[in-house]
Each structure stands twice: as C-alpha cells, then as structure tokens.
Design an enzyme around this catalytic site. Structure first.
Site, PDB file in Angstrom:
ATOM      1  CB  CYS A   2       5.633  15.366 -25.694  1.00 27.44           C
ATOM      2  SG  CYS A   2       6.141  16.685 -26.808  1.00 27.44           S
ATOM      3  NE  ARG A  27       7.108  13.587 -20.116  1.00 29.16           N
ATOM      4  CZ  ARG A  27       8.361  13.200 -19.893  1.00 29.16           C
ATOM      5  NH1 ARG A  27       8.751  12.948 -18.665  1.00 29.16           N
ATOM      6  NH2 ARG A  27       9.221  13.074 -20.877  1.00 29.16           N
ATOM      7  CD1 TRP A  74       6.541  22.710 -23.311  1.00 30.61           C
ATOM      8  CD2 TRP A  74       8.231  22.216 -24.671  1.00 30.61           C
ATOM      9  NE1 TRP A  74       7.471  23.715 -23.205  1.00 30.61           N
ATOM     10  CE2 TRP A  74       8.522  23.438 -24.028  1.00 30.61           C
ATOM     11  CE3 TRP A  74       9.157  21.702 -25.582  1.00 30.61           C
ATOM     12  CZ2 TRP A  74       9.687  24.149 -24.261  1.00 30.61           C
ATOM     13  CZ3 TRP A  74      10.330  22.409 -25.822  1.00 30.61           C
ATOM     14  CH2 TRP A  74      10.590  23.623 -25.156  1.00 30.61           C
ATOM     15  CG  ASN A 100       9.473  13.416 -25.427  1.00 29.81           C
ATOM     16  OD1 ASN A 100       9.571  14.612 -25.692  1.00 29.81           O
ATOM     17  ND2 ASN A 100       9.976  12.901 -24.318  1.00 29.81           N
ATOM     18  N   GLY A 101      10.752  14.286 -28.462  1.00 28.18           N
ATOM     19  CA  GLY A 101      12.126  14.522 -28.889  1.00 28.18           C
ATOM     20  C   GLY A 101      12.182  15.430 -30.095  1.00 28.18           C
ATOM     21  CD  GLU A 486      14.866  27.248  -6.983  1.00 30.63           C
ATOM     22  OE1 GLU A 486      13.774  26.651  -7.015  1.00 30.63           O
ATOM     23  OE2 GLU A 486      15.668  27.255  -7.948  1.00 30.63           O
ATOM     24  CE  LYS A 490      10.766  26.578  -7.675  1.00 34.38           C
ATOM     25  NZ  LYS A 490      11.700  26.650  -8.780  1.00 34.38           N
ATOM     26  CD  GLU A 493      10.054  27.815 -12.144  1.00 33.48           C
ATOM     27  OE1 GLU A 493      10.497  27.255 -13.167  1.00 33.48           O
ATOM     28  OE2 GLU A 493      10.351  27.433 -11.005  1.00 33.48           O
ATOM     29  CG  HIS A 509      30.443  46.141  -9.217  1.00 32.73           C
ATOM     30  ND1 HIS A 509      31.494  47.030  -9.283  1.00 32.73           N
ATOM     31  CD2 HIS A 509      30.623  45.435  -8.066  1.00 32.73           C
ATOM     32  CE1 HIS A 509      32.287  46.860  -8.242  1.00 32.73           C
ATOM     33  NE2 HIS A 509      31.788  45.892  -7.486  1.00 32.73           N
ATOM     34  CE  LYS A 608       8.820  18.341 -11.675  1.00 28.38           C
ATOM     35  NZ  LYS A 608       9.062  19.414 -10.690  1.00 28.38           N
TER      36      LYS A 608
END
Length: 613
Positions: A2, A27, A74, A100-101, A486, A490, A493, A509, A608
C-alpha cells in the site's frame, strides 16, 4: 504494498496528501483515504476505487488542517470497500492509522478485543492496530508509548503512521520487519512521511529511512528516532540523487511507455562511472569485491521475484560461462523454505528494483544467518536491501513508476554482465585484453536499443493484428529462455491475455498439443549458440498451423521466410542480446494493452512493490 503519506507543517494538508498518493498509486489502487486534523477533530475521507474517486469526494467536502495522513490500498484482508479503506479510526474519532503489511495474528487479537467489548467496523487486520493503541491510551499511556506497546503485540511485517487528535503537533510512524519502507522527508518548516520516494521528491531530497524495529516521532521541525524498547537512536539523513522530473510522465501517454523509451539513457547511467572503455577496467565502488574472497568463492545463489527473477536466469548463464562459478537461481519466496545449502564461502545475490520486496529481503536474511556474503542489485537508493547487503550495485535508472518493470529489467542485465566479466578477470579466467574486448560492445548497447525503439510503429501494427488473441506461447532457449519468460509476463500482467513462457526444447514434451491457428507462438531467435535449435522449434510450430512472431537478427532471411511477423534486432554479441531482444516484446505488450483500452500503469490486482508475503 500500500501507499502511505503523512504531512505536518504550515500548509493545507489535504492537497499535499492527495498529490503524494497520486505518486504512490502504483503501490495499490483498490481504495484510498485521508485523515486531516483540525481544531482537535480528525476529518476522514475515504472511498473504494481509484484515487480519482477520493479526489472528487475531497473536492466536494474538503477537510481543513495542516496535519494529516493518507493511504492508497492494495487489499489483503477484506474486499475493496468504503468501510475497509484506510485510514481507520477509534470509536471516538480521536485516533487514525494507516498501515502497510499483514498483521499475522490479527484473528487472535480481534477475538481478544471483541471479548473486551470492541465493535469492529471493517474486515481489515489494520483495525486491530487502532483498537490496541486506543486500549493503551485509555489505560493512561502517553501517545508514543501506546503506539509502542501496541506494536509489540502484533506479529508480521508492518509499517504504520498514526495521527492523534489530542497531540496535534506530531505524527508517530514505525516499521516492523520487512514491510514496505517508511521514508521521512525534511522540508522547510515542514516534514513528510511516505512509503516510497516519489511522494517526496517534489518537496525534498533529504530523507531518513526507517530500519525494521524503529519508531519515529515526527514534528514540524524535527525527527526523534527510537527502538521498540523506547531507547533513543541516532538519526541518519540521506540525500537522494533522483530529481522530481524523473517521476513525471512528460509527453508520454503512460509511464510504462516513457520508461521503455528511457532504456538507452538508463543503460548509459548504469554503466556510468563503472566502465573504463580505454583500459577495460570495471569498478563497483559499493560492492566491496575482495580478490581473495572471489578466488575462494564456491557458489552464488541468485534470488529475486517476478521480472527481477528473470534477470537472474540471464546472470546465471553469464557468470557460469565467463567466471566458471556455479550459480543457483531460486525464486525468493521459495528460498528460505528450501533449506538452501549456504555457507561463508558463498554469496547470496538479490535483485530488486525497490529493495523492499518482502520475499527478497527474507531470502537475504536467510542467507545472512547461514553465513553468506550478501550482494544486492537494487534501484532505490537507501532501500532495505541496499542497507543490509555487504555490497551492492545501484541500477542508477531513476524512479520506475509503472507496475510493469522495463528499465529495471534491462539495467540489471548489464550490471550482471559487468559483474560476470569482473569476476572472470579476478579469478584469472580472462586476461586484461579479453576483459577489454568484452567491455567494448557495452558502448554500443544504448544505440542498439535505440534501433529497436525506432521500429515502434511496425510493432504497434503487429499488436493491432494480435490484440484479440486469448492465449500465446513464448519460446526461448539458453540465455533467451529468460526473455521468453519476461515477454510472456509483460503481456499477461498488463493485457490480461494468458501467455506462457517456455523453454523451447520442452515444447514437444507437452505444450505442442496446444498449437493451432488460434495459438500464436512468440519465438526468440537471434543468431546465437541456440539459433539452429530455435529454427527447428519455429518449423514445428508452423507445421501445426500456429502463427509465429519472431524476434530475430536483422537481415535473417531464413526466419523472414518462416515467421508471420518479425521484430528485428541488431546483430548483438549473444551475451548482451537479452538486453536488446526484450525491448520489442515490451513494446508489443504495451501496445496490445493500450489498444485494448486497459490501465497500463496500474494493472488490476498488482502493485509495484510487493511488501507482503
């Protein structure tokens, strides 16, 4: 994860709090709120939804006052609703907390408080903090002591800022464990508190970072620092080199696009002061590379999360190929639970843009407890990872605001390349002349990335063609297995399209069963040691009717004849090619998301800096 802000000074707090939250919205953006103190009364405005919803509410009913706290959320405990939004207050409305946490023992604390008659008005773990502080205030404890005693009862990594109506001349803030950092900023006759630097850069670059287990009392003119036993601590002030303009979008539609285009300058910055192109010497001022230690170094454990983890996959190839040091990579959230074999002749190297990622910090502490030397590659100056490491490399790329990381992927690739070259030299694996030869291509790297960026219009046209796809498979081999991972990350997300990165040799496979005309394959096929093998994978995909989008070396007629679309990259030495090959995939993902009308910088459910487990 957050965003937290706080202000105490002579100015109206509400506009400053909203502006700070705007710069921290990456955030978390499930809900937001502010609390402002005026004439002994705390006025709270909070709302579910993005910050713009709160801004409208504040405009309709602006709270007055020059002391306040704010929060953008968040969600962890409780859905994103008005009543779960921060700040949370006590029943009398005299105490407000932003947090936050995760309070890991909040259920037990909630039951205990409920038995005492406390009525909860939210589903959050944060509310137990408010009621615990209120309990100690009611028992006659001074404000700071009430906060301290309450924090001693909660478990987990947490950061808080507390506002108390009966002591309007101060804010109390604290950090427990590895929860997202608390930064205190020094203005002129005013002080700021935030969970991240971008909220402060417009006002000051003089800051103090709270360490875990520290609490600060912030007044308009000063900071007093304590441990959780109440013992005074010295206050260390750091000057942050970032400038405010680096946290602005400028002419770009999104921060992500700006940061993609900043990569040539970011690569130049991460090399600045480190490479002497005339002699080939490499200098890492803060890494403390001891030649004797490098000689006896048995192993490097590289650990990180998300995009940063993908850089370690490239780093493994580089260090093992050049320095011949065994490297093990592990996702940070798994590292400390894997009972890793680590000792004093090993290094744990963590990569983190923010330097505050909870899982990465936990992995670093695990390595430290087992006697390892800690190295970090990190962007945020003064962050926790930088402070606890025995040595660090700063990415030096400036703030990265978009949730989807771009320049903080390519810069550490260069840092890891330079590190691999230097380790190889110190271990006698390469001569000074060979080091010089390996260093020379770095001069051209920013220009090579510029060449890829110049093809943006063609990449945008390809994005228009594929923007409605629902699934795609990214394939790479060797050093470009990480590029496939990567590129897929991208896309998924920011565009919410299912994408899977896969080692190309493993396609037969299992994943080959998925291939048909509705499953595009993105193949990373530059001219490198795995080129012929990748050509075979492309041919197998085409034989099943799958459209193929290739990232390939300029002028490769063979791949041009096979692929449906080609994103061209310059002919780059293969050990540096991941830096260049990922750029068209960043642009491809960006333009698909933008064409789909999505919020590129703030994709749903993401934040983030992941500061909770």
């Amino acid at each position: 994860m957050c965003g937290i802000v706080g202000y105490i000074g002579p100015k109206e707090a509400a506009p400053l709090l909203l502006n700070g939250l705007k710069r921290l919205e990456y955030r978390g953006y499930d809900s937001a709120g502010i609390a402002v103190l005026h004439d002994g009364r705390i006025q709270v405005r909070r709302k579910a939804g993005k910050l713009s919803v709160l801004a409208e509410l504040v405009q309709q009913a602006p709270p007055r006052g020059t002391v306040g706290i704010g929060h953008t959320r968040w969600a962890t405990h409780g859905e994103p609703t008005d009543y779960n939004a921060h700040p949370h207050t006590n029943p009398q409305g005299t105490l407000a907390v932003v947090h936050n946490g995760i309070v890991e023992n909040f259920l037990a604390l909630r039951e205990e408080l409920a038995e005492e008659g406390v009525e909860f008005r939210s589903d959050t773990d944060t509310e137990v903090i408010v009621h615990l502080i209120d309990r100690f205030l009611a028992a006659g404890h001074p404000f700071e002591e009430a906060v301290r005693q309450a924090l001693k009862l909660i478990e987990g990594s947490n950061a808080v800022v507390v506002l108390y109506a009966r002591e309007p001349d101060k804010l109390v803030t604290a950090r427990l464990g590895n929860a997202g950092g608390i930064v205190i900023g020094y203005g002129e006759d005013e002080m700021f508190v935030a969970s991240d630097l971008p909220a402060l850069l417009e006002h000051t670059r003089q800051v103090t970072f709270l360490e875990p287990g520290q609490m600060a009392v912030v007044t308009q003119h000063a900071v007093q620092l304590y441990d959780l036993e109440g013992r005074p601590l010295p206050v260390q002030v750091t000057t942050v080199p970032w400038d405010p303009a680096s946290a602005e979008k400028g002419p770009y539609r999104h921060f992500m696009l700006k940061e993609i285009h900043e990569q040539p300058a970011a690569l130049q910055a991460t090399m600045a002061g480190r490479v002497n192109f005339r002699t080939g010497e490499i200098t890492f001022t803060h890494l403390n590379l001891d030649p004797d230690f490098v000689q006896r170094l048995k192993k490097i454990h590289m650990t990180a999360c998300g995009t940063a983890y993908h850089t370690t996959l490239v780093g493994k190839v580089l260090v093992e190929r050049l320095a011949r040091i065994p490297v093990e990579t592990m996702i940070a959230s798994e590292f400390r639970y894997a009972d890793p074999i680590v000792d004093e002749d090993m290094v744990v190297l963590a990569v983190s843009q923010s330097g505050e990622t909870a899982d990465t910090l936990a992995a670093m502490y695990e390595g430290k407890q087992r006697g390892a030397t800690l190295w970090a590659i990190v962007n945020v100056i003064g962050s926790q990872a930088m402070r606890i490491a025995d040595g660090y490399i700063s990415m030096q790329v400036g703030p990265e605001i978009s949730v989807a990381s771009t320049k903080a992927y390519t810069a550490p690739l260069v840092d890891l390349y330079m590190l691999a070259v230097q380790l190889a030299y110190l271990r006698g694996r390469i001569s000074a002349q060979e080091r010089w030869e390996l260093v020379q291509p770095l001069q051209r790297l920013p220009g090579w990335v510029e060449q890829v960026l110049a093809q943006e219009e063609a990449i945008q046209q390809a994005a228009r063609k594929y923007m409605k796809m629902t699934n795609t498979l990214y394939l790479g081999r060797g050093i470009h297995m990480a590029t496939a991972y990567e590129g897929a990350l991208k896309l998924k997300e920011i565009s919410y399209i299912h994408a899977e990165g896969y080692p190309a040799g493993e396609m037969k496979h299992g994943p080959i069963a998925l291939l048909d005309e509705d499953m595009p394959v993105v193949a990373i096929v530059p001219r490198d040691p795995w080129y012929e093998k990748m050509i075979s994978q492309v041919e197998q995909a085409k034989a099943r009717g799958a459209p193929v989008i290739a990232v390939a070396t300029q002028g490769d007629e063979r791949i041009a004849a096979l692929a449906d679309e080609v994103f061209w990259i310059p002919d780059v030495p293969w050990m540096l090619s991941p830096v260049v090959a990922v750029v068209p995939l960043q642009l491809f993902a960006y333009h698909i998301a933008a064409l789909r009308g999505l919020d590129v910088d703030q994709p749903r459910n993401l934040a983030k800096s992941v500061t909770v487990e």
